[in-house]
Design a protein around this motif. Structure first.
Motif, PDB file in Angstrom:
ATOM      1  N   LEU A  75      -9.638  22.718  -5.196  1.00 31.42           N
ATOM      2  CA  LEU A  75      -9.599  22.735  -6.666  1.00 31.42           C
ATOM      3  C   LEU A  75      -9.888  24.130  -7.210  1.00 31.42           C
ATOM      4  O   LEU A  75      -9.271  24.563  -8.190  1.00 31.42           O
ATOM      5  N   ARG A  76     -10.810  24.837  -6.584  1.00 30.29           N
ATOM      6  CA  ARG A  76     -11.151  26.163  -7.091  1.00 30.29           C
ATOM      7  C   ARG A  76     -10.049  27.182  -6.807  1.00 30.29           C
ATOM      8  O   ARG A  76      -9.837  28.100  -7.591  1.00 30.29           O
ATOM      9  N   GLU A  77      -9.359  27.030  -5.691  1.00 36.47           N
ATOM     10  CA  GLU A  77      -8.262  27.951  -5.396  1.00 36.47           C
ATOM     11  C   GLU A  77      -7.008  27.638  -6.211  1.00 36.47           C
ATOM     12  O   GLU A  77      -6.238  28.527  -6.538  1.00 36.47           O
ATOM     13  N   TYR A  78      -6.805  26.380  -6.519  1.00 35.44           N
ATOM     14  CA  TYR A  78      -5.616  25.968  -7.281  1.00 35.44           C
ATOM     15  C   TYR A  78      -6.047  25.305  -8.580  1.00 35.44           C
ATOM     16  O   TYR A  78      -5.550  24.246  -8.961  1.00 35.44           O
ATOM     17  N   SER A  79      -6.969  25.947  -9.255  1.00 41.91           N
ATOM     18  CA  SER A  79      -7.582  25.349 -10.438  1.00 41.91           C
ATOM     19  C   SER A  79      -6.593  25.109 -11.573  1.00 41.91           C
ATOM     20  O   SER A  79      -6.799  24.228 -12.404  1.00 41.91           O
ATOM     21  N   LEU A  80      -5.521  25.887 -11.614  1.00 43.92           N
ATOM     22  CA  LEU A  80      -4.579  25.729 -12.725  1.00 43.92           C
ATOM     23  C   LEU A  80      -3.915  24.356 -12.751  1.00 43.92           C
ATOM     24  O   LEU A  80      -3.401  23.941 -13.793  1.00 43.92           O
ATOM     25  N   VAL A  81      -3.932  23.632 -11.627  1.00 40.73           N
ATOM     26  CA  VAL A  81      -3.364  22.284 -11.637  1.00 40.73           C
ATOM     27  C   VAL A  81      -4.177  21.359 -12.537  1.00 40.73           C
ATOM     28  O   VAL A  81      -3.680  20.322 -12.978  1.00 40.73           O
ATOM     29  N   LEU A  82      -5.431  21.722 -12.843  1.00 38.07           N
ATOM     30  CA  LEU A  82      -6.259  20.902 -13.723  1.00 38.07           C
ATOM     31  C   LEU A  82      -5.792  20.959 -15.174  1.00 38.07           C
ATOM     32  O   LEU A  82      -6.234  20.150 -16.000  1.00 38.07           O
ATOM     33  N   LEU A  83      -4.894  21.889 -15.487  1.00 39.11           N
ATOM     34  CA  LEU A  83      -4.327  21.920 -16.837  1.00 39.11           C
ATOM     35  C   LEU A  83      -3.511  20.666 -17.120  1.00 39.11           C
ATOM     36  O   LEU A  83      -3.430  20.223 -18.276  1.00 39.11           O
ATOM     37  N   LEU A  84      -2.912  20.079 -16.089  1.00 43.01           N
ATOM     38  CA  LEU A  84      -2.093  18.883 -16.298  1.00 43.01           C
ATOM     39  C   LEU A  84      -2.933  17.687 -16.744  1.00 43.01           C
ATOM     40  O   LEU A  84      -2.625  17.084 -17.788  1.00 43.01           O
ATOM     41  N   PRO A  85      -3.988  17.287 -16.020  1.00 42.30           N
ATOM     42  CA  PRO A  85      -4.799  16.176 -16.528  1.00 42.30           C
ATOM     43  C   PRO A  85      -5.459  16.498 -17.859  1.00 42.30           C
ATOM     44  O   PRO A  85      -5.668  15.596 -18.678  1.00 42.30           O
ATOM     45  N   ALA A  86      -5.776  17.769 -18.105  1.00 38.27           N
ATOM     46  CA  ALA A  86      -6.347  18.135 -19.399  1.00 38.27           C
ATOM     47  C   ALA A  86      -5.343  17.879 -20.519  1.00 38.27           C
ATOM     48  O   ALA A  86      -5.689  17.319 -21.581  1.00 38.27           O
ATOM     49  N   LEU A  87      -4.084  18.242 -20.279  1.00 37.18           N
ATOM     50  CA  LEU A  87      -3.045  18.033 -21.288  1.00 37.18           C
ATOM     51  C   LEU A  87      -2.779  16.556 -21.519  1.00 37.18           C
ATOM     52  O   LEU A  87      -2.686  16.087 -22.673  1.00 37.18           O
ATOM     53  N   VAL A  88      -2.660  15.788 -20.434  1.00 34.50           N
ATOM     54  CA  VAL A  88      -2.394  14.352 -20.568  1.00 34.50           C
ATOM     55  C   VAL A  88      -3.525  13.656 -21.307  1.00 34.50           C
ATOM     56  O   VAL A  88      -3.292  12.837 -22.212  1.00 34.50           O
ATOM     57  N   THR A  89      -4.746  13.969 -20.941  1.00 35.13           N
ATOM     58  CA  THR A  89      -5.902  13.360 -21.611  1.00 35.13           C
ATOM     59  C   THR A  89      -5.919  13.721 -23.090  1.00 35.13           C
ATOM     60  O   THR A  89      -6.187  12.863 -23.952  1.00 35.13           O
ATOM     61  N   ALA A  90      -5.611  14.964 -23.408  1.00 27.30           N
ATOM     62  CA  ALA A  90      -5.606  15.390 -24.806  1.00 27.30           C
ATOM     63  C   ALA A  90      -4.550  14.641 -25.607  1.00 27.30           C
ATOM     64  O   ALA A  90      -4.817  14.152 -26.716  1.00 27.30           O
ATOM     65  N   LEU A  91      -3.331  14.530 -25.066  1.00 23.85           N
ATOM     66  CA  LEU A  91      -2.253  13.854 -25.795  1.00 23.85           C
ATOM     67  C   LEU A  91      -2.560  12.378 -26.014  1.00 23.85           C
ATOM     68  O   LEU A  91      -2.342  11.844 -27.118  1.00 23.85           O
ATOM     69  N   LEU A  92      -3.049  11.709 -24.978  1.00 26.62           N
ATOM     70  CA  LEU A  92      -3.379  10.295 -25.132  1.00 26.62           C
ATOM     71  C   LEU A  92      -4.512  10.097 -26.124  1.00 26.62           C
ATOM     72  O   LEU A  92      -4.488   9.166 -26.942  1.00 26.62           O
TER      73      LEU A  92
END
Length: 398
Positions: free
Chosen positions: A49-66
């Motif tokens: 997760l720390r090396e590929y942290s940018l993938v966490l932008l996806l769940p952040a976006l989905v959670t925000a939209l919902l």
């Protein structure tokens, strides 16, 4: 007659998803911030997760939209603040490592590539050009994997001797495959050496095995186009400990070679996230690390402080120590950063050329994932160090 479809019928489902997403996000955040002492699987996931942290932008976006949709409908408004808090945590976890890596890259003039970043976690890795048995010690065969550059030259070249990690009880010489392409493409032969693992205790044996490997490389250097006076020891974790110990303790009769060997000195040493003071490591680390140290040394620290000191690279630092590159993650939960900081301080006191680079966000073994920002930074740092201390010369670079 069919009733017209109304989006409002999906509201319960969207509300459920709006609840589920923050829960999932909290789990991701918990893994991202997992403290030391948690199960190895969590540390493994935390490192990814720390090396590929940018993938966490996806769940952040989905959670925000919902959350926006559901709260806009006027229902389940109690979800709003908790969900937005999770979004902020995910954004922090996503952006902090990436921004830290980019700041470090900018400071040191290292280019980072998003194209590399989105490669598979583990891409295709080369097989060795040759595997040889370099010694048989107490009935145990020790082998070396040899990776040779594609471009041949009549000039003898520096070589990198790689020592794998694994807590002195695991790992394998095949770990060198992760570095082989990078190093051979720059003209450096890579030789990955076996050393004996515990059990039984190998604290006084593994360093001798490494010396035996160095002696074998020097004796066969002409066969592989290697300059025996231009060898670099490169180790990660437990391998970094052995690399620095052997490099600094050359000639110490208390740590003899496992086989007949002459000069086993090296030109330079590279150590990634390795312990430098075994007594300090035993005192500050968790139960698992202490058990590893007791397995490696064969005895607990209490009453055997002299043995732990003998097996500590920190003890052997002197003015004759070879130039050293230290690389460590600031969030390392296996071997704390102060291990490399203490070694860098001692090297400075002895006026030994050295460099310490800290990746503030990085976990233990951050460089094993192909393409991650940590790996890109590590490759650049290693390449520069080698070029400074053991340059290949006019060998073409890709």
């Amino acid at each position: 007659m069919k009733r017209p479809f109304r989006l409002s019928r999906l509201l319960p489902l969207l509300a459920f998803l709006a609840l589920l997403n923050p829960v999932g996000g909290l789990l991701l955040v918990a893994v991202f911030f997992a403290p030391s002492g948690t199960p190895p699987l969590l540390h493994f996931l935390k490192g990814i997760l720390r090396e590929y942290s940018l993938v966490l932008l996806l769940p952040a976006l989905v959670t925000a939209l919902l959350t926006v949709y559901v709260t806009h409908s006027g229902r389940w408004t109690w979800l709003r603040w908790g969900a937005w808090a999770v979004v902020l945590l995910l954004l922090y976890a996503a952006l902090t490592p990436a921004l830290s890596a980019w700041r470090m890259a900018r400071t040191h003039g290292i280019p980072l590539s998003f194209r590399e970043y989105f490669r598979p976690l583990v891409a295709d890795r080369p097989l060795p050009s040759q595997t040889v048995r370099f010694a048989t010690v107490e009935g145990v065969d020790l082998h070396a994997d040899i990776f040779l550059p594609d471009v041949r030259t009549s000039d003898a070249r520096p070589a990198v001797l790689y020592l794998h990690g694994g807590g002195w009880s695991g790992g394998e010489r095949g770990y060198a495959r992760a570095w082989a392409d990078f190093l051979t493409s720059r003209g450096y032969p890579v030789i990955s050496l076996d050393y004996r693992l515990f059990p039984p205790a190998t604290g006084l044996k593994a360093p001798g095995d490494v010396q035996c490997g160095i002696a074998w490389v020097k004796a066969h250097a002409a066969t592989y186009g290697i300059d025996p006076a231009q060898l670099v020891l490169f180790g990660e974790s437990a391998g970094g400990h052995l690399a620095t110990l052997v490099a600094y303790a050359t000639g110490d009769s208390r740590l003899p070679s496992s086989c007949d060997a002459g000069d086993t000195s090296v030109k330079a040493v590279i150590s990634f996230y390795a312990p430098s003071d075994l007594a300090g490591h035993a005192t500050r680390s968790g139960a698992d690390s202490r058990r590893n140290l007791e397995g490696f040394t064969g005895v607990p620290l209490e009453g055997h402080e002299d043995l732990y000191a003998l097996l500590s690279p920190l003890t052997h630092v002197g003015p004759e120590a070879p130039p050293t590159l230290l690389v460590h993650g600031g969030a390392d939960s296996e071997v704390p950063l102060d291990a490399s900081q203490a070694l860098a301080t001692r090297l400075g006191q002895a006026r030994v050329p050295h460099q310490l680079f800290t990746l503030p966000y990085a976990e233990h073994a951050f460089d094993v994932w192909d393409g991650g920002f940590g790996r890109q930074l590590a490759q650049a740092l290693v390449g520069r160090f080698l070029q400074q201390h053991v340059p290949v010369g006019d060998h073409p670079r890709p």
